[in-house]
Design a protein around this motif. Structure first.
Motif, short mmCIF file in Angstrom:
data_model
loop_
_atom_site.label_atom_id
_atom_site.label_comp_id
_atom_site.label_asym_id
_atom_site.label_seq_id
_atom_site.Cartn_x
_atom_site.Cartn_y
_atom_site.Cartn_z
N CYS A 318 0.84 -1.21 0.00
CA CYS A 318 0.00 0.00 0.00
C CYS A 318 0.87 1.25 0.00
CB CYS A 318 -0.94 -0.02 1.20
SG CYS A 318 -2.01 1.43 1.34
N LYS A 319 1.91 1.28 0.82
CA LYS A 319 2.79 2.44 0.87
C LYS A 319 3.53 2.63 -0.46
CE LYS A 319 4.68 1.05 4.80
NZ LYS A 319 5.52 1.01 6.03
N ASP A 320 3.99 1.54 -1.03
CA ASP A 320 4.69 1.64 -2.33
C ASP A 320 3.76 2.18 -3.42
OD1 ASP A 320 6.91 0.64 -1.10
OD2 ASP A 320 6.65 -1.41 -1.83
N SER A 321 2.51 1.74 -3.40
CA SER A 321 1.56 2.21 -4.40
C SER A 321 1.28 3.70 -4.25
CB SER A 321 0.26 1.41 -4.30
OG SER A 321 -0.69 1.87 -5.22
N LEU A 322 1.14 4.17 -3.01
CA LEU A 322 0.91 5.60 -2.78
C LEU A 322 2.11 6.42 -3.21
CD1 LEU A 322 -0.87 5.50 0.71
CD2 LEU A 322 -1.89 6.15 -1.46
N GLU A 323 3.32 5.95 -2.92
CA GLU A 323 4.52 6.67 -3.35
C GLU A 323 4.59 6.73 -4.88
OE1 GLU A 323 7.82 4.76 -1.56
OE2 GLU A 323 7.38 5.47 0.47
N GLU A 356 12.85 10.69 -2.02
CA GLU A 356 13.79 10.23 -3.04
C GLU A 356 13.15 9.13 -3.91
OE1 GLU A 356 18.36 8.52 -3.44
OE2 GLU A 356 17.52 9.01 -1.47
N ARG A 357 12.40 8.24 -3.29
CA ARG A 357 11.72 7.19 -4.06
C ARG A 357 10.67 7.80 -4.99
NH1 ARG A 357 12.19 4.36 0.96
NH2 ARG A 357 10.10 5.03 1.57
N MET A 358 9.98 8.85 -4.53
CA MET A 358 9.01 9.53 -5.39
C MET A 358 9.71 10.14 -6.62
SD MET A 358 6.65 11.58 -2.67
CE MET A 358 6.05 10.81 -1.18
N ILE A 359 10.91 10.69 -6.42
CA ILE A 359 11.64 11.27 -7.55
C ILE A 359 11.97 10.18 -8.57
CG2 ILE A 359 13.72 12.51 -8.21
CD1 ILE A 359 13.78 13.76 -5.44
N HIS A 361 10.31 7.43 -9.11
CA HIS A 361 9.07 7.09 -9.81
C HIS A 361 8.75 8.14 -10.87
CE1 HIS A 361 8.04 3.60 -7.49
NE2 HIS A 361 8.00 4.24 -6.35
N PHE A 362 8.97 9.41 -10.52
CA PHE A 362 8.71 10.48 -11.49
C PHE A 362 9.64 10.35 -12.70
CE2 PHE A 362 9.97 14.65 -13.11
CZ PHE A 362 8.76 15.12 -13.56
N SER A 367 10.82 9.19 -18.33
CA SER A 367 11.58 8.48 -19.36
C SER A 367 10.67 7.77 -20.34
CB SER A 367 12.53 7.48 -18.70
OG SER A 367 11.80 6.51 -17.97
N THR A 368 9.51 7.30 -19.83
CA THR A 368 8.54 6.66 -20.73
C THR A 368 7.96 7.67 -21.70
OG1 THR A 368 7.99 5.11 -18.97
CG2 THR A 368 6.45 5.28 -20.82
#
Length: 627
Positions: A318-323, A356-359, A361-362, A367-368
């Protein structure tokens, strides 16, 4: 046994119930340790379940125990009264339980005409399903018997009825809808047999039902949202209902939703009991229910959910999905919502690892997008670079905000800054400001640690104001200050040469100006404007020359001081070795008698007059506004 008409009712002795029939009991029914002392005949004539029990038992008086009876002793008492011919009142609050109890006891019409099961079914379909308030109350009462109610399709029918009633609000759908045999015209008027009546449906707020359905349990709420989605209700309306429900049962969300007013609206004028909700289960359910959407308010809502998730200790998935969801739209996030405290045993004040993990993901999403963009576009001017620049500005501000934390390690600052590519920052003023705040809060850092952090700054991307501030900043290492001075001098020389070249171009143009173009210039601006601009440019050039002279004097003093220092150290005798120590490259000279600095008045060609003007006015302000 006495006739049913002479039964006056039931009375309770201790925890046992007795029928006022005047005859001894010949059957005892036990429901949740509560005993009902009753008579076989009225029960067998109405209940198929009890009739089979009596057929299988050869005893005259026996005990029948009912496990997991729907609704417990109170509901069985209603069924017993019905069997004895007493008046039973069906209400929206008890209809689902009585319906399920009648099904459990098999009180079908096979064991008596107009039996309790058919009565409950008729009341449910004719009264409950046609009324918004009654549907809500019926669903609320079904929480304890949800499995049996779903088996009888009571839940699905209630949810379908509620979704249909919500759809009667025309603002929720983009097309005319049938209501009471009338059709809405494109203009919103009611049509009757194809004739425009001119009447209009009263406008209703699209969130009039948010408060009422928020009293449902989590499972029923999710089922209702899914039903509404199949009905075609717009996703943004459903998202509003989900956010309303989450804010009601996760109070921490309200703190991070400033600027948004959520009025409590209710269509049903009745008192409802709030649902008993497990906040951890609710948050994990809400995360799966919310759609993939972008927007400032939605991103703020996601960050609020993430804060609460970290407090409640929800599953890592759940936390990973929100991030991931926040990272996909990091460009619309705000600084205050990004400052997530470290709720664990971490020494730092803020959860830097999460950001940092959010960055990352961004960057994965960017890149896509970039891989499908045309290769001919400049990465700095392409439309996809705008979100990247916004994120870079946001992260620079974030680093500046968390830099005052004394427990924050230099490696965290560096990893945050380097998580974004170099092309994301047209200027490095934000990074410089963040590092200056960090150095001020961490005065014990060594020169080597400071130099390693300063290596993330490209000094050629510092503005004139930032260079002026850095050249006088005592918190910076000496090598960094010298590099800043060097690049500042180079920028000033470039700007001055550009202005001189522009002046030469204005005074001696390469070719004659066509008459029609000259007339347009005179007509549009006038000669007075041209003269005034030239005068201002001359004044600015004079001030620029004085500033360059001051910087050259200061730079030559520093070089002389460095030469005196190097004389005492034989290993540092070469001037070029000194220049390599400070990270600069000396320009090649024709002879040793040449001066240390180049002639600042020599003409150097530049692109255009406009570029010189722009460079001059943007880089020579009197005050430094970063601090």
């Amino acid at each position: 046994m006495a006739p049913a008409g002479k039964v006056t009712g039931f009375h309770k002795e201790g925890s046992d119930w007795f029928c006022n029939a005047g005859l001894p009991s010949d059957i005892t029914v036990v429901v949740d340790d509560i005993k009902f002392h009753l008579h076989k005949f009225p029960l067998v004539s109405k209940c198929g379940k009890i009739a089979r029990i009596c057929e299988e038992s050869s005893e005259k008086a026996f005990i029948a125990a009912f496990e997991e009876f729907p609704g417990g002793p109170d509901t069985f008492l209603i069924a017993a009264k019905f069997c004895y011919g007493l008046r039973v009142e069906l209400t929206p609050r008890n209809i689902v339980i009585v319906y399920c109890a009648a099904d459990y006891l098999q009180m079908t019409d096979e064991y008596g005409e107009d039996n309790l099961l058919s009565k409950s079914e008729n009341f449910f379909h004719k009264n409950v399903l046609h009324n918004w308030k009654d549907c809500i109350l019926a669903l609320q009462s079904s929480d304890l018997i949800i499995a049996r109610a779903e088996k009888l399709q009571i839940i699905s029918k209630c949810l379908s009825a509620l979704s249909m009633m919500v759809c009667t609000d025309p603002s929720l759908l983009g097309w005319p809808l049938m209501m009471y045999g009338s059709l809405l015209s494109p203009g919103g008027s009611i049509l009757w047999n194809g004739i425009n009546t001119g009447a209009r449906i009263q406008s209703v707020e699209s969130d009039w039902w948010f408060e009422d359905i928020s009293y449902l349990s989590v499972g029923l709420f999710v089922g209702l949202i899914n039903k509404m989605e199949t009905r075609g209700i717009r996703p943004e309306i459903l998202l509003g209902a989900i956010m309303y429900y989450a804010r009601k049962y996760l109070p921490g969300l309200s703190r991070w939703q400033s600027g948004q007013s959520w009025k409590t609206r209710t269509f049903a004028s009745f008192s409802l009991t709030p649902a008993v909700v497990d906040q951890k289960v609710l948050l994990e359910t809400i995360e799966k229910l919310i759609p993939e959407k972008k927007g400032k308010s939605f991103c703020r809502f996601l960050l609020g959910l993430l804060r609460v998730a970290l407090i409640l200790g929800v599953s890592q998935m759940c936390k990973d999905s929100l991030e991931r969801r926040v990272g996909m739209q990091l460009e619309v996030a705000t600084l205050d919502s990004l400052l997530i405290p470290a709720y664990s045993d971490s020494d730092t004040l803020y959860n830097v690892d999460c950001v940092e993990r959010m960055i990352h993901h961004f960057m994965s999403s960017e890149s896509t997008i970039t891989s499908f963009s045309p290769a001919s576009l400049d990465p700095e001017t392409s439309p996809s670079s705008e979100p990247l620049r916004n994120v870079a500005k946001l992260i620079d501000n974030y680093i500046a905000e968390v830099a005052s934390d004394i427990n924050l390690k230099p490696g965290k600052i560096r990893s945050l800054a380097e998580a974004l590519p170099e092309s994301s920052r047209p200027l490095h003023d934000g990074l410089y400001r963040a590092l200056d705040i960090y150095f001020k809060a961490h005065p014990w850092l060594s020169e080597k640690e400071k130099e390693e952090l300063c290596s993330i700054i490209d000094y050629q991307k510092l503005s004139i104001d930032a260079c002026a501030h850095a050249s006088q900043n005592a918190r910076l290492p000496l090598r960094v200050v010298l590099q800043v001075l060097f690049f500042e001098q180079m920028q000033l020389r470039t700007a001055l040469a550009g202005c001189l070249h522009a002046m030469d171009t204005e005074i001696a143009p390469a070719g004659p100006i066509p008459g029609d173009m000259l007339g347009q210039i005179v007509q549009r601006d006038g000669w007075k404007t041209v003269v005034r601009v030239n005068q201002v440019l001359k004044v600015d050039m004079d001030s620029m020359r004085s500033r360059v002279g001051e910087l050259e004097d200061e730079f030559s003093k520093i070089k002389q001081e460095m030469k005196r220092v190097t004389k005492s150290h034989s290993s540092l005798g070469s001037p070029r070795l000194v220049s390599r120590m400070i990270g600069c490259k000396l320009l090649p000279r024709s002879s040793d008698e040449q001066p240390d600095t180049a002639d600042i008045t020599g003409p150097k060609p530049r692109a255009s007059v406009e570029q010189a003007h722009r460079t001059h006015h943007s880089r020579h302000r009197k005050s430094f506004s970063l601090f």
